[in-house]
Design a protein around this motif. Structure first.
Motif, mmCIF file in Angstrom:
data_model
loop_
_atom_site.group_PDB
_atom_site.id
_atom_site.type_symbol
_atom_site.label_atom_id
_atom_site.label_comp_id
_atom_site.label_asym_id
_atom_site.label_seq_id
_atom_site.Cartn_x
_atom_site.Cartn_y
_atom_site.Cartn_z
ATOM 1 N N ASN A 51 40.179 10.253 124.387
ATOM 2 C CA ASN A 51 41.580 11.494 124.299
ATOM 3 C C ASN A 51 40.753 12.641 124.186
ATOM 4 O O ASN A 51 41.138 14.030 124.478
ATOM 5 C CB ASN A 51 42.406 10.992 123.330
ATOM 6 C CG ASN A 51 43.266 10.107 123.728
ATOM 7 O OD1 ASN A 51 43.539 9.825 125.118
ATOM 8 N ND2 ASN A 51 43.704 9.035 122.810
ATOM 9 N N GLU A 52 39.844 12.795 123.200
ATOM 10 C CA GLU A 52 39.167 14.231 122.937
ATOM 11 C C GLU A 52 38.493 14.947 124.142
ATOM 12 O O GLU A 52 38.589 15.863 124.447
ATOM 13 C CB GLU A 52 38.115 13.862 121.936
ATOM 14 C CG GLU A 52 37.618 15.084 121.158
ATOM 15 C CD GLU A 52 36.646 14.879 120.041
ATOM 16 O OE1 GLU A 52 36.293 15.967 119.600
ATOM 17 O OE2 GLU A 52 36.183 13.676 119.841
ATOM 18 N N LEU A 53 37.833 13.917 125.179
ATOM 19 C CA LEU A 53 37.068 14.329 126.383
ATOM 20 C C LEU A 53 38.409 14.848 127.111
ATOM 21 O O LEU A 53 38.091 15.879 127.966
ATOM 22 C CB LEU A 53 36.301 13.092 126.972
ATOM 23 C CG LEU A 53 35.030 12.875 126.325
ATOM 24 C CD1 LEU A 53 34.424 11.530 126.987
ATOM 25 C CD2 LEU A 53 34.045 13.932 126.210
ATOM 26 N N LEU A 54 39.354 13.963 127.248
ATOM 27 C CA LEU A 54 40.542 14.572 128.054
ATOM 28 C C LEU A 54 41.011 15.870 127.687
ATOM 29 O O LEU A 54 40.973 16.750 128.500
ATOM 30 C CB LEU A 54 41.496 13.660 128.133
ATOM 31 C CG LEU A 54 41.265 12.293 129.104
ATOM 32 C CD1 LEU A 54 42.424 11.136 128.882
ATOM 33 C CD2 LEU A 54 41.151 12.354 130.474
ATOM 34 N N LEU A 55 41.097 16.135 126.306
ATOM 35 C CA LEU A 55 41.514 17.532 125.912
ATOM 36 C C LEU A 55 40.494 18.535 126.222
ATOM 37 O O LEU A 55 40.716 19.757 126.452
ATOM 38 C CB LEU A 55 41.620 17.226 124.281
ATOM 39 C CG LEU A 55 42.518 18.223 123.365
ATOM 40 C CD1 LEU A 55 43.740 18.673 124.408
ATOM 41 C CD2 LEU A 55 42.450 17.982 122.271
ATOM 42 N N ARG A 57 38.631 18.681 128.734
ATOM 43 C CA ARG A 57 38.715 19.080 130.084
ATOM 44 C C ARG A 57 40.047 19.894 130.256
ATOM 45 O O ARG A 57 40.143 20.758 131.237
ATOM 46 C CB ARG A 57 39.101 17.734 130.952
ATOM 47 C CG ARG A 57 37.742 16.988 131.266
ATOM 48 C CD ARG A 57 37.949 15.900 132.311
ATOM 49 N NE ARG A 57 36.861 15.178 132.276
ATOM 50 C CZ ARG A 57 36.650 13.597 132.533
ATOM 51 N NH1 ARG A 57 37.978 13.156 132.682
ATOM 52 N NH2 ARG A 57 35.930 13.189 132.689
ATOM 53 N N ASN A 58 41.160 19.622 129.633
ATOM 54 C CA ASN A 58 42.083 20.600 129.571
ATOM 55 C C ASN A 58 41.887 21.828 129.275
ATOM 56 O O ASN A 58 42.264 22.947 129.661
ATOM 57 C CB ASN A 58 43.179 19.838 128.704
ATOM 58 C CG ASN A 58 44.045 18.883 129.452
ATOM 59 O OD1 ASN A 58 43.935 18.211 130.377
ATOM 60 N ND2 ASN A 58 44.712 18.059 128.509
ATOM 61 N N VAL A 59 41.038 22.036 128.300
ATOM 62 C CA VAL A 59 40.654 23.286 127.785
ATOM 63 C C VAL A 59 39.755 24.218 128.759
ATOM 64 O O VAL A 59 40.116 25.256 129.047
ATOM 65 C CB VAL A 59 39.758 23.392 126.449
ATOM 66 C CG1 VAL A 59 38.954 24.655 126.081
ATOM 67 C CG2 VAL A 59 40.534 22.855 125.280
#
Length: 150
Positions: A51-55, A57-59
């Motif tokens: 989830n941190e990696l997905l976040l 990517r969103n950044v």
């Protein structure tokens, strides 16, 4: 207005499902042996990292500066609390350089209480955000109706 309401319902359903999974995992682990708890812990850590990696990517990939800023704030929070949990909290309980495993367990329990309180506060903020979005949507619809009525 129906579009936002539907989206909120979906997000609330996702939150409810996540909460149910967390509750079930904790209840089951309270009855399990130590190796099982360690496997569950590793699975939870892996999910958190994903989830941190997905976040991240969103950044990096968001077209909206506001969404990128929100994602960046969440990412900063995640990293800060992880550092507190892993480094600062156990050391701050006692001034001795070596903290006992009992001290580390106490620190983890204190952190858990804070994390739960933070989650509850996040839910309150989500409610405020949803109500604000609904208010703005209704205000926009009312303005459109006023313009058409004239």
């Amino acid at each position: 207005m129906k579009q936002n309401t539907g989206l909120f319902a979906i997000k609330l359903y996702e939150l409810e499902q996540q909460y149910g999974r967390m509750q079930s995992r904790l209840r089951l682990c309270q009855q399990d042996d130590h190796p099982k708890i360690r496997r569950e812990l590793q699975a939870a850590i892996d999910e958190y990292k994903e989830n941190e990696l997905l976040l991240q990517r969103n950044v990096e990939g968001s077209r909206s500066s506001a969404v990128a800023a929100l994602a960046q704030a969440q990412l900063k929070y995640f990293r800060t609390v992880r550092e507190v949990l892993e480094r600062e909290l156990p050391d701050s309980l006692h001034s001795e350089a070596n903290t006992s495993s009992e001290d580390q367990a106490e620190a983890a329990a204190l952190y858990t209480e804070y994390a739960i309180d933070f989650a509850a506060q996040s839910m309150r903020y989500a409610l405020i955000s949803a109500l604000k979005a609904m208010d703005l949507q209704l205000s926009s619809e009312e303005k459109k109706e006023e313009c058409c009525d004239e």
